[in-house]
Design an enzyme around this catalytic site. Structure first.
Site, PDB file in Angstrom:
ATOM      1  N   HIS A   1       6.854  -0.401  -4.693  1.00 20.54           N
ATOM      2  CA  HIS A   1       6.751  -1.433  -3.886  1.00 20.54           C
ATOM      3  C   HIS A   1       7.360  -2.739  -4.431  1.00 20.54           C
ATOM      4  O   HIS A   1       7.229  -2.970  -5.594  1.00 20.54           O
ATOM      5  CB  HIS A   1       6.036  -1.617  -2.695  1.00 20.54           C
TER       6      HIS A   1
ATOM      7  N   GLU B   1      -0.597  -3.373  -0.956  1.00 25.01           N
ATOM      8  CA  GLU B   1      -0.374  -2.297  -2.007  1.00 25.01           C
ATOM      9  C   GLU B   1       0.473  -2.805  -3.162  1.00 25.01           C
ATOM     10  O   GLU B   1       0.330  -2.558  -4.320  1.00 25.01           O
ATOM     11  CB  GLU B   1       0.376  -1.073  -1.335  1.00 25.01           C
TER      12      GLU B   1
ATOM     13  N   HIS C   1       0.662   3.551  -7.247  1.00 23.37           N
ATOM     14  CA  HIS C   1       0.878   3.482  -5.709  1.00 23.37           C
ATOM     15  C   HIS C   1      -0.744   3.542  -5.139  1.00 23.37           C
ATOM     16  O   HIS C   1      -1.596   3.900  -6.107  1.00 23.37           O
ATOM     17  CB  HIS C   1       1.547   4.485  -5.024  1.00 23.37           C
TER      18      HIS C   1
ATOM     19  N   GLU D   1      -1.444   8.161  -6.695  1.00 22.90           N
ATOM     20  CA  GLU D   1      -1.956   6.961  -5.608  1.00 22.90           C
ATOM     21  C   GLU D   1      -3.336   7.017  -5.958  1.00 22.90           C
ATOM     22  O   GLU D   1      -4.216   7.956  -5.707  1.00 22.90           O
ATOM     23  CB  GLU D   1      -1.809   8.047  -4.395  1.00 22.90           C
TER      24      GLU D   1
HETATM   25 ZN    ZN Z   1       3.153   3.554  -2.424  1.00 25.40          ZN
END
Ligand code: ZN
Length: 309
Positions: free
Chosen positions: A99, A136, A191, A273
């Site tokens: 992102h 995030e 992430h 993640e």
């Molecule tokens: Zn993400």
């Protein structure tokens, strides 16, 4: 030995043309001085100064001594940073901070559809936040910068797909292309997840075998799994986190065929993640700089293990 540890200069900036005239001139001067030296103390002093200047160009690790007025030996001259030697010397690692903090302000741009070979998908997404608003995208960039520092200390060449140097994106196909064009030995996309409270832990996403359009992961499925397994194990060790309790059957590993960043990669690549931003206990870890350093260390250790360090 600063000189020998220095990275080779870029090909476009070879030192040979600019050094050679200087060296030739100095040699001529030294020869001339040598001829006079037996009878001339001043010549001897000059020879010492010239020899000292040679050392100050970087053939000796001692810091240059200021002699007043000679810019060649100024202590304020910027030093070329030494490239670390380590298990990743000669290796290239691409880190993809998931992102971008600007994506929230550029939804039209990131909603553009891009071709991921097997489908069309949004260019990028906003990512999630903790309940208190820690983004995030802030987390992924912070961990990525820490990871870069650790990897460079091990000798790696590190490329980031972005580092808050652009208002939004990159698009997922561009993120993949950066890893491909760098011929990365390993690519990691960082992430954190955004699922319901009570869902906790980390998981590493591995590329499925897909083929379609520009996507063909056949060659990277196996090495990416080895990379992912190394990262998962080391991440658990350094952070103390457990594998996700909401997917992956407790392995901390998940295979997906819908991520453009994986489908379009030609280099070994995984996503991690790191935790669930929507769970209070995981969020307490994700917002801790000390924990993020452990996370970066675990990912780096996994990369070193994968690359045979
Ligand atoms: Zn993400």
């Amino acid at each position: 030995m600063r000189y020998h540890d220095s990275p080779p200069p870029p090909e476009s900036a070879s030192p040979i043309p600019s050094d050679r005239p200087w060296f030739t001139r100095r040699s001529t001067l030294v020869v001339a001085v040598a001829a006079l030296a037996p009878a001339c103390l001043a010549g001897w002093v000059l020879a010492q100064v010239l020899t000292g200047a040679g050392r100050a160009e970087g053939h000796d690790a001692k810091p240059p001594v200021a002699t007043g007025g000679n810019p060649a030996v100024s202590p304020s001259a910027p030093a070329i940073p030494a490239a670390a030697k380590g298990p990743l010397t000669g290796r290239t690692v691409v880190i993809d901070p998931g992102h971008n903090t600007g994506n929230f302000q550029h939804t039209d741009e990131i909603d553009q559809q891009v071709d991921i070979g097997t489908a069309r998908k949004e260019c990028d997404t906003t990512g999630t936040t903790t309940n208190s608003g820690y983004m995030e995208a802030e987390f992924t960039l912070d961990v990525s910068l820490r990871l870069r520092t650790v990897l460079e200390a091990q000798g790696a060449k590190v490329v980031l797909t972005h580092e808050a140097d652009r208002p939004w994106g990159p698009c997922i196909n561009e993120r993949a292309r950066i890893g491909n064009e760098a011929k990365a030995d390993a690519v990691v996309s960082v992430h954190a997840d955004g699922v319901s409270a009570g869902s906790r832990g980390y998981h590493v996403i591995l590329p499925a075998k897909v083929k379609g359009g520009a996507a063909d992961t056949a060659a990277i499925v196996e090495p990416s799994r080895r990379l992912g397994e190394r990262i998962a194990g080391n991440f658990a060790r350094t952070t103390g986190s457990a594998p996700a309790n909401y997917l992956g059957s407790g392995t901390g590993l998940v295979v997906r065929d819908d991520l453009g960043g994986l489908n379009l990669s030609t280099q070994p690549k995984v996503f991690i993640e790191c935790g669930n931003m929507r769970d209070a206990k995981d969020a307490a870890q994700l917002t801790s700089p000390e924990w993020r350093q452990k996370a970066a260390q675990g990912i780096a250790d996994g990369i070193v293990g994968f690359l045979g360090g």
